[in-house]
Design a protein around this motif. Structure first.
Motif: not given
Length: 295
Positions: A134-137, A143-157, A163-173
């Protein structure tokens, strides 16, 4: 105007990755390419071997391990000096553990023509196992970055990380908040306008900071998934995980403190600093325990 394209890569004993970086480069573009190896103190002989094997490679010794952004700035300054104080219109910055996909740089150059306010252009990046990194973010909000940092290591999904990593978006220009600094096409006018990389960042977050400053200056960061590269992640970041984790948290605090620098926000800065310090210690402890085989 010459079609010559400059590619800057920062080396620090990159081993065999550098040879693969340089040998696959010919697949990525039809333009003539000159590679500037901004070397931060390699001792493995790889940059000297590259000079012998690849006639389009040049070596710029930075004089020490200056960090990623500072080394890039030194290389761009050297190019500017050679060109009579002119920064190249477009140039590439990439890690030496990148392997280039066919036509990848040409696809980035084509996108630069479609996006005249584009300052940085990033390809789709695959990891060694073939998965898309996920190179485009989005930019990391509190809130978004803080929660990613706090809960990301233990709740990856968790939804904040997605939202921060735009994981659920299809690749598009599309324009994004920031792009991974492991591989970027940069517009010289925009790079000059924001003063290049912030040299306070030794490692990590310099790409987030650059993307944020581009946006604030009225430029765009554009994700170009029609360009594709492979990132092996085998360069300097893997040698001392504990040190790198600590550096990541230090850089994160620098980024956040800069953007919440009002006097009345001092309690927020203290809280962020304390939380990141605790998180850094826990991450370093886990890394060292894992390095000892879990003992």
């Amino acid at each position: 105007m010459s079609d010559e394209l400059f590619v800057v890569t920062v080396t620090y004993s990159p081993g065999p990755h550098l040879g693969r970086f340089l040998s696959t480069l010919s697949l990525s573009t039809e333009r003539p390419v000159t590679v500037i190896m901004a070397d931060n103190g390699s001792t493995d002989g790889s940059v000297e071997e590259a000079l012998e094997r690849f006639p389009n490679a040049r070596l710029l010794r930075t004089g020490g391990n200056l960090g990623y952004g500072t080394a890039v700035n030194r290389a761009v300054a050297e190019l500017r000096k050679e060109a009579g104080d002119l920064t190249p219109d477009l140039f590439i910055v990439a890690n030496p553990d990148v392997q280039w996909g066919p036509g990848s740089i040409d696809a980035l150059l084509d996108a630069a023509g479609r996006w005249p306010r584009g300052a940085s252009f990033g390809p789709l990046i695959r990891e060694a196992d073939g998965s898309v990194y996920p190179s485009a973010r989005h930019l990391p909000s509190l809130i978004r970055g803080g929660m990613h940092a706090v809960v990301g290591p233990v709740w990856r999904s968790n939804p904040w990380t997605a939202a921060y990593r735009q994981d659920r978006l299809e690749p598009s220009e599309r324009p994004v908040g920031w792009l991974s600094g492991s591989c970027l096409l940069l517009r010289g006018a925009a790079f000059d306008a924001v003063g290049g990389f912030d040299e306070r960042y030794f490692m990590y977050m310099e790409d987030v900071d650059l993307g944020d400053r581009f946006g604030k200056a009225g430029w765009q960061n554009v994700y170009v998934p029609s360009a594709e590269v492979l990132h092996m992640k085998g360069h300097s970041t893997g040698r001392d995980p504990a040190r790198n984790l600590a550096a990541h948290h230090t850089s994160t605090y620098t980024f956040l403190a800069d953007r919440h620098n009002k006097r009345w926000q001092a309690p927020l800065r203290w809280t962020m600093k304390g939380a990141l310090k605790v998180r850094s210690r826990l991450a370093v402890r886990r890394s060292r325990r894992k390095g000892r085989g879990g003992s």
